[in-house]
Design a protein around this motif. Structure first.
Motif, PDB file in Angstrom:
ATOM      1  N   ASN A   1     -18.411  28.780  21.818  1.00 14.97           N
ATOM      2  CA  ASN A   1     -17.774  30.100  21.682  1.00 14.97           C
ATOM      3  C   ASN A   1     -16.765  30.400  22.793  1.00 14.97           C
ATOM      4  OD1 ASN A   1     -17.254  32.511  20.357  1.00 14.97           O
ATOM      5  ND2 ASN A   1     -18.834  33.627  21.504  1.00 14.97           N
ATOM      6  N   ILE A   2     -16.108  29.353  23.266  1.00 21.76           N
ATOM      7  CA  ILE A   2     -15.064  29.544  24.277  1.00 21.76           C
ATOM      8  C   ILE A   2     -13.763  29.868  23.537  1.00 21.76           C
ATOM      9  CG2 ILE A   2     -13.691  28.387  26.065  1.00 21.76           C
ATOM     10  CD1 ILE A   2     -16.251  26.521  26.406  1.00 21.76           C
ATOM     11  N   LYS A   3     -13.137  30.974  23.919  1.00 24.32           N
ATOM     12  CA  LYS A   3     -11.903  31.381  23.235  1.00 24.32           C
ATOM     13  C   LYS A   3     -10.703  30.625  23.815  1.00 24.32           C
ATOM     14  CE  LYS A   3     -13.991  34.295  20.663  1.00 24.32           C
ATOM     15  NZ  LYS A   3     -14.270  33.891  19.293  1.00 24.32           N
ATOM     16  N   VAL A   4      -9.699  30.437  22.975  1.00 27.95           N
ATOM     17  CA  VAL A   4      -8.541  29.627  23.375  1.00 27.95           C
ATOM     18  C   VAL A   4      -7.247  30.408  23.173  1.00 27.95           C
ATOM     19  CG1 VAL A   4      -7.221  27.534  22.847  1.00 27.95           C
ATOM     20  CG2 VAL A   4      -9.739  27.473  22.837  1.00 27.95           C
ATOM     21  N   ILE A   5      -6.442  30.469  24.226  1.00 28.12           N
ATOM     22  CA  ILE A   5      -5.087  31.030  24.113  1.00 28.12           C
ATOM     23  C   ILE A   5      -4.103  29.872  24.260  1.00 28.12           C
ATOM     24  CG2 ILE A   5      -3.362  32.597  25.079  1.00 28.12           C
ATOM     25  CD1 ILE A   5      -5.593  34.273  26.277  1.00 28.12           C
ATOM     26  N   ALA A   6      -3.246  29.666  23.261  1.00 26.55           N
ATOM     27  CA  ALA A   6      -2.169  28.691  23.390  1.00 26.55           C
ATOM     28  C   ALA A   6      -1.068  29.342  24.221  1.00 26.55           C
ATOM     29  CB  ALA A   6      -1.638  28.295  22.022  1.00 26.55           C
ATOM     30  N   TYR A   7      -0.716  28.691  25.324  1.00 31.34           N
ATOM     31  CA  TYR A   7       0.245  29.243  26.268  1.00 31.34           C
ATOM     32  C   TYR A   7       1.605  28.589  26.045  1.00 31.34           C
ATOM     33  CZ  TYR A   7       2.148  30.527  30.896  1.00 31.34           C
ATOM     34  OH  TYR A   7       2.918  31.016  31.918  1.00 31.34           O
ATOM     35  N   ASP A   8       2.575  29.353  25.689  1.00 31.28           N
ATOM     36  CA  ASP A   8       3.977  28.939  25.491  1.00 31.28           C
ATOM     37  C   ASP A   8       4.176  28.014  24.300  1.00 31.28           C
ATOM     38  OD1 ASP A   8       6.739  29.161  26.951  1.00 31.28           O
ATOM     39  OD2 ASP A   8       6.558  27.072  26.315  1.00 31.28           O
ATOM     40  N   ARG A   9       3.290  27.010  24.122  1.00 26.19           N
ATOM     41  CA  ARG A   9       3.409  26.056  23.009  1.00 26.19           C
ATOM     42  C   ARG A   9       2.229  26.240  22.063  1.00 26.19           C
ATOM     43  NH1 ARG A   9       4.511  20.706  26.767  1.00 26.19           N
ATOM     44  NH2 ARG A   9       6.688  21.153  27.248  1.00 26.19           N
ATOM     45  N   LEU A  10       2.519  26.299  20.775  1.00 28.39           N
ATOM     46  CA  LEU A  10       1.449  26.459  19.791  1.00 28.39           C
ATOM     47  C   LEU A  10       0.589  25.195  19.728  1.00 28.39           C
ATOM     48  CD1 LEU A  10       0.247  28.307  17.617  1.00 28.39           C
ATOM     49  CD2 LEU A  10       1.811  27.255  15.967  1.00 28.39           C
ATOM     50  N   ILE A  11      -0.710  25.375  19.479  1.00 26.37           N
ATOM     51  CA  ILE A  11      -1.607  24.238  19.229  1.00 26.37           C
ATOM     52  C   ILE A  11      -1.805  24.164  17.720  1.00 26.37           C
ATOM     53  CG2 ILE A  11      -3.921  23.312  19.629  1.00 26.37           C
ATOM     54  CD1 ILE A  11      -3.917  24.966  22.276  1.00 26.37           C
ATOM     55  N   ASN A  12      -1.489  23.001  17.160  1.00 26.98           N
ATOM     56  CA  ASN A  12      -1.466  22.848  15.700  1.00 26.98           C
ATOM     57  C   ASN A  12      -2.733  22.225  15.139  1.00 26.98           C
ATOM     58  OD1 ASN A  12       1.101  23.856  14.790  1.00 26.98           O
ATOM     59  ND2 ASN A  12       2.012  22.236  16.036  1.00 26.98           N
TER      60      ASN A  12
ATOM     61  N   TYR B   1      -1.869  33.158  20.614  1.00 23.98           N
ATOM     62  CA  TYR B   1      -0.702  32.426  21.110  1.00 23.98           C
ATOM     63  C   TYR B   1       0.183  33.424  21.848  1.00 23.98           C
ATOM     64  CZ  TYR B   1       3.593  29.531  20.695  1.00 23.98           C
ATOM     65  OH  TYR B   1       4.732  28.790  20.939  1.00 23.98           O
ATOM     66  N   ALA B   2       0.590  33.077  23.063  1.00 27.00           N
ATOM     67  CA  ALA B   2       1.532  33.923  23.801  1.00 27.00           C
ATOM     68  C   ALA B   2       2.722  33.064  24.188  1.00 27.00           C
ATOM     69  CB  ALA B   2       0.873  34.498  25.048  1.00 27.00           C
ATOM     70  N   THR B   3       3.917  33.560  23.906  1.00 22.76           N
ATOM     71  CA  THR B   3       5.106  32.738  24.137  1.00 22.76           C
ATOM     72  C   THR B   3       6.329  33.641  24.190  1.00 22.76           C
ATOM     73  OG1 THR B   3       6.269  30.755  23.341  1.00 22.76           O
ATOM     74  CG2 THR B   3       5.604  32.354  21.665  1.00 22.76           C
TER      75      THR B   3
ATOM     76  N   GLN C   1       1.206  38.797  30.537  1.00 19.65           N
ATOM     77  CA  GLN C   1       0.692  39.021  29.184  1.00 19.65           C
ATOM     78  C   GLN C   1      -0.580  38.204  28.942  1.00 19.65           C
ATOM     79  OE1 GLN C   1       1.597  41.307  27.097  1.00 19.65           O
ATOM     80  NE2 GLN C   1       0.120  40.658  25.540  1.00 19.65           N
ATOM     81  N   VAL C   2      -0.564  36.953  29.386  1.00 24.16           N
ATOM     82  CA  VAL C   2      -1.725  36.079  29.141  1.00 24.16           C
ATOM     83  C   VAL C   2      -2.921  36.535  29.974  1.00 24.16           C
ATOM     84  CG1 VAL C   2      -2.584  33.718  29.426  1.00 24.16           C
ATOM     85  CG2 VAL C   2      -0.383  34.129  28.339  1.00 24.16           C
ATOM     86  N   SER C   3      -2.653  36.974  31.183  1.00 23.89           N
ATOM     87  CA  SER C   3      -3.730  37.489  32.024  1.00 23.89           C
ATOM     88  C   SER C   3      -4.372  38.713  31.345  1.00 23.89           C
ATOM     89  CB  SER C   3      -3.146  37.857  33.392  1.00 23.89           C
ATOM     90  OG  SER C   3      -4.066  38.563  34.135  1.00 23.89           O
ATOM     91  N   LYS C   4      -3.514  39.570  30.801  1.00 27.01           N
ATOM     92  CA  LYS C   4      -4.000  40.762  30.106  1.00 27.01           C
ATOM     93  C   LYS C   4      -4.813  40.385  28.856  1.00 27.01           C
ATOM     94  CE  LYS C   4      -1.679  44.846  28.178  1.00 27.01           C
ATOM     95  NZ  LYS C   4      -0.300  45.317  27.912  1.00 27.01           N
ATOM     96  N   MET C   5      -4.303  39.427  28.075  1.00 24.45           N
ATOM     97  CA  MET C   5      -5.012  39.032  26.846  1.00 24.45           C
ATOM     98  C   MET C   5      -6.360  38.381  27.188  1.00 24.45           C
ATOM     99  SD  MET C   5      -1.638  37.654  24.794  1.00 24.45           S
ATOM    100  CE  MET C   5      -2.272  37.107  23.226  1.00 24.45           C
ATOM    101  N   THR C   6      -6.379  37.593  28.262  1.00 30.37           N
ATOM    102  CA  THR C   6      -7.626  36.952  28.706  1.00 30.37           C
ATOM    103  C   THR C   6      -8.659  38.023  29.033  1.00 30.37           C
ATOM    104  OG1 THR C   6      -6.344  35.143  29.646  1.00 30.37           O
ATOM    105  CG2 THR C   6      -8.607  35.379  30.423  1.00 30.37           C
TER     106      THR C   6
END
Ligand code: BGC
Length: 372
Positions: A120-131, A139-141, A311-316
């Motif tokens: 249950n670890i959440k994942v944020i794709a940073y700058d590049r999408l994970i496909n 996703y933040a970019t 933005q990513v810090s906030k979303m985390t």
């Protein structure tokens, strides 16, 4: 603009810090939180230290998350996919709450992210999408299509293509074929430029076949390296620019490629202010901003990576607290399995005329660093 930006960034950061400090004591035990692992850890996987921007991105995000009260594990993978997978696996072993990943190959992380999902670890794709995986949560970019569009529009504008000027000799390049962003950059630019290629106002002497956006891999530079871009440009100039033919414009998707292309032009005797072509870029890397000031690069698309970090810090933080996670695009980024809810930031064109107002006044660079 830059002042507003700075104020906005400061407000965002202050809000993040205030919110984080308010609940730091309960974060570890909060079973209702949406973040996964039991630790207070956030894992950050960056692609490489060899390109300037990722060093800045990683360091700043690390700093923000630490200030917000989290432990971090920041890893760089030397642009090697296997190394990045091992690093992510090691982070998963430490049971982080969230993984923030700037992938090298956006299609290679499915199996390791299955393991993250089991915990249950959440994942944020940073700058590049994970496909090709359902196990990417956000996703933040920056608006990647818009980056290319700005490059294309700059070329149209500077060459006077709308006024019927031309024909001009164009050499197009695209980014690494394993980077999902590269396709968006190229599409944004090619949607603007292709009509002029079709009408004959832009001619491609190297004969690269680009009859649709899907052909973007025909001009890819793998790994985004300056060296490969330089030797590709050397090849094109040596083979197709004989008998006094000159290149008028180069579509370069980013600054690392632009740097190699500029070295090639220099070694072939092109001179700034005389026959030096128009050349685009992206990232506002230090060497390229210096080249803009020296008339060796026409523009760069600046992505203020501090705003992405914020933005990513906030979303985390929102994920870990179980709050609604802020996104502003839920249609564009389909990773082949699902549309990943995204937050897109606006990219900004910088030319010689506004290096000072945009890059220095915003604090991105000191005047001293740029030799101003
Ligand atoms: C990033 C660009 C960068 C390139 C090479 C892309 O995914 O969006 O900003 O120039 O990778 O590192």
């Amino acid at each position: 603009m830059s002042k507003n930006f700075r104020v906005l960034a400061a407000v965002t950061l202050a809000a993040t810090l205030a919110a984080a400090s308010g609940c730091s004591s309960t974060r570890d035990e909060d079973s209702s939180s949406s973040g996964g692992g039991s630790s207070n850890l956030v894992g950050i996987a960056m692609p490489t230290k060899s390109l300037e921007r990722w060093n800045n991105d990683g360091a700043y995000l690390d700093e923000l998350l630490k200030k917000a009260g989290y432990e971090t594990s920041l890893q760089y993978a030397d642009n090697k996919v296997d190394q990045q997978i091992t690093q992510i696996q090691n982070m998963i072993n430490q049971n982080p709450k969230v993984l923030v990943i700037a992938s090298i190959d956006g299609t290679a992380l499915g199996p390791v992210l299955d393991k993250a999902a089991q915990q249950n670890i959440k994942v944020i794709a940073y700058d590049r999408l994970i496909n090709s995986t359902k196990n990417v949560d956000y996703y933040a970019t920056f608006d990647n299509y818009q980056v290319g569009k700005l490059q294309g529009e700059f070329i149209v504008d500077k060459l006077g293509l709308k006024d019927g000027k031309g024909p001009f000799n164009l050499e197009p390049f695209s980014g690494s074929s394993d980077d999902n962003n590269a396709k968006f950059f190229f599409s944004g630019a090619w949607d603007v430029l292709k009509p002029y290629v079709d009408s004959g106002k832009l001619v491609i002497p190297s004969g690269k076949k680009l009859s649709s956006n899907d052909d973007w891999k025909n001009v890819s530079i793998d790994g985004w390296t300056s060296q490969k871009a330089q030797s590709e440009m050397d090849n094109r100039l040596n083979s197709y620019y004989t008998g006094g033919k000159k290149v008028d414009v180069v579509l370069s998707p980013n600054d690392s490629l632009a740097l190699g292309i500029e070295q090639s032009l220099e070694s072939q005797g092109y001179k700034p202010g005389t026959d030096w072509p128009l050349i685009t870029g992206q990232d506002a890397d230090l060497a390229n901003v210096k080249n803009i000031l020296a008339d060796k690069q026409s523009m760069t698309v600046w992505k203020d990576t501090r705003t992405l970090g914020e933005q990513v810090s906030k979303m985390t933080d929102q994920i870990i607290k179980g709050e609604t996670v802020e996104t502003n695009d839920t249609t564009t980024y389909n990773n082949g399995v699902k549309v990943v809810p995204s937050y897109l930031l606006p990219p900004v064109v910088v030319t010689k005329d506004d290096v000072k107002t945009k890059l220095v006044d915003s604090g991105f660079y000191t005047a001293d660093k740029l030799g101003l």
